[in-house]
Write a protein that holds these residues in place. Structure first.
Motif: not given
Length: 191
Positions: A76-81, A85-87
């Motif tokens: 979840a932390a990786d996906a959030f990062a 980054e995508l945002a």
């Protein structure tokens, strides 16, 4: 150890309330402390067997569950990062697109102004040429009209002179006219 036994007794009383009531009712006749100690010993034995046989699978379950939770949190932390980054990339692209859109709009505005100027210049030159052509056409038409009027006047004068000569011209007039013409030719021959 004493604390552990007390906890086990409270736990047994919570799960086996009928045994506590039986010990109370039989208290005067059979000795309630002995019955309670028996039940407490049985409960402690049950808990010990349960901990011995169910402890390792429970520890393994909770350890696996902790690993699963940690893995999920890490994902979840990786996906959030990655989402951040995508945002950020999307925001940068939006800013770049906005700048490019402004640049294209400015180029279109300049090109439109250039084309409008070119069309205005072409329209002015065309209007000047039409004005010159109109002036030339009108002068040519007026000159042609003058020629036609002169031609008609000359034709009318010739017709009128012919009619007058035909009515009023006598044979003596013809001789005099020929003599005058010959006199005019004679000085031209001399030169």
């Amino acid at each position: 150890m004493k604390k552990w036994i007390t906890s086990a007794a409270i736990f047994a009383a919570a799960f086996f309330p009928n045994a506590a009531f039986a010990a109370e009712d039989a208290g005067a006749e059979h000795g309630s402390w002995l019955l309670l100690a028996f039940f407490a010993f049985n409960f402690i034995l049950f808990v010990a067997v349960l901990v011995y046989f169910a402890g390792p699978p429970a520890r393994k379950f909770f350890a696996d569950r902790a690993v699963t939770i940690r893995t999920g949190l890490s994902r979840a932390a990786d996906a959030f990062a990655q989402a951040e980054e995508l945002a950020n990339k999307a925001a940068a692209r939006m800013a770049a697109l906005a700048a490019e859109l402004k640049k294209v709009a400015d180029e279109l505005e300049r090109e439109t102004a250039f084309q409008v100027g070119k069309v205005a210049e072409l329209a002015k030159s065309t209007a000047d040429r039409i004005h010159r052509d109109t002036a030339m056409s009108s002068s040519a038409l007026s000159e042609a009209a003058r020629r036609r009027v002169r031609a008609q006047l000359a034709e009318s004068a010739a017709t009128l002179a012919r009619d007058l000569i035909g009515r009023n011209f006598q044979p003596t007039d013809q001789g005099r006219l020929i003599d005058g013409f010959m006199d005019q030719l004679a000085p031209g021959d001399r030169q």
